[in-house]
Design a protein around this motif. Structure first.
Motif: not given
Length: 261
Positions: A53-60, A77-82, A94-103
């Motif tokens: 029910t809380g934030p989930v650590d998600v790894l792709e 958006p409440g989950h933690r992504y890596s 990927a780093e550039k895309l996610l940084a531009a989106a503020g993720i």
């Protein structure tokens, strides 16, 4: 597990993600992301498959070029992504895309067969395990990154229909050479998850019938096929889902614990 069963290389993916092969690399992911209703419903179900029910650590696993992490963050958006990927230029994209989106995702350069990263509650991959000669091994790699009781959620494109497979071999031979069709059914996905040691396995299909469009062969016939397959894929969204075949096969499973590296 074998460590030499990958059907692609880091350079292969860097060539695709950085645009050196863009004209021939119109991916299935791009097609299906245009049809957000079915795809987003599936992604939401996969993100919620841990039952937490809380934030989930998600790894792709295989996260380049970052589009899926962007999509997942938009849904939860409440989950933690890596993410982890073995293609340096793809990871930089990927780093550039996610940084531009503020993720604030944490990305790791490494091979999923050998790398060590912080454990996750949910390990996901989209169009990854079919690039291995032994898909059960590839699914087993997900367990390396999970906490005990963590969940793996996996999708693969469905190229196994006889018509799709024949068209892919004819017009997308490079794609055919790097895709293992044996994993592309719910029954095969279930067997692979169970062989990898997962429990509580669930599998299924989603989406309307799509044709492969990655790395289309050059020439007049290739051009015609590229246009026809694009029109088909766009039209598939207004037809019955899953008929006469589904776009993707998915599976989830719970890991009793991590596997040895």
């Amino acid at each position: 597990m074998s460590h030499d069963n990958h059907l692609t290389t880091a350079d292969t993916w860097d060539g695709i993600w950085t645009g050196r092969r863009t004209s021939r690399a119109v991916t299935l992911t791009k097609d299906r992301l245009r049809h957000t209703r079915t795809w987003r419903r599936l992604l939401t179900e996969l993100l919620d498959s841990t039952g937490r029910t809380g934030p989930v650590d998600v790894l792709e696993l295989g996260c380049a070029p970052g589009r899926m992490l962007l999509e997942l963050h938009g849904l939860r958006p409440g989950h933690r992504y890596s993410g982890i990927d073995f293609a340096p230029e793809g990871l930089a994209a990927a780093e550039k895309l996610l940084a531009a989106a503020g993720i604030p995702a944490t990305l790791h350069l490494g091979d999923i067969r050998t790398a060590t990263v912080p454990p996750a509650d949910l390990a996901v991959s989209f169009g990854l395990v079919e690039h291995f000669t032994e898909p059960a091994d590839a699914i087993g790699y997900h367990r390396r990154f999970l906490r005990p009781g963590g969940t793996a959620a996996i999708t693969v494109p469905n190229y196994a229909h006889p018509l799709t497979a024949r068209l892919m071999r004819r017009f997308c031979p490079e794609t055919a050479a790097t895709h293992n069709l044996s994993i592309m059914s719910p029954d095969s996905m279930r067997s692979a998850f169970e062989a990898a040691g997962f429990t509580d396995v669930r599998t299924g299909e989603a989406g309307g019938p799509l044709l492969p469009r990655s790395q289309v062969r050059r020439g007049s016939l290739g051009t015609v096929y590229g246009l026809a397959s694009r029109a088909w894929n766009l039209a598939s969204n207004v037809g019955p889902e899953g008929w006469p075949w589904a776009a993707v096969v998915w599976g989830t499973g719970v890991s009793p614990g991590p596997v040895d590296a």
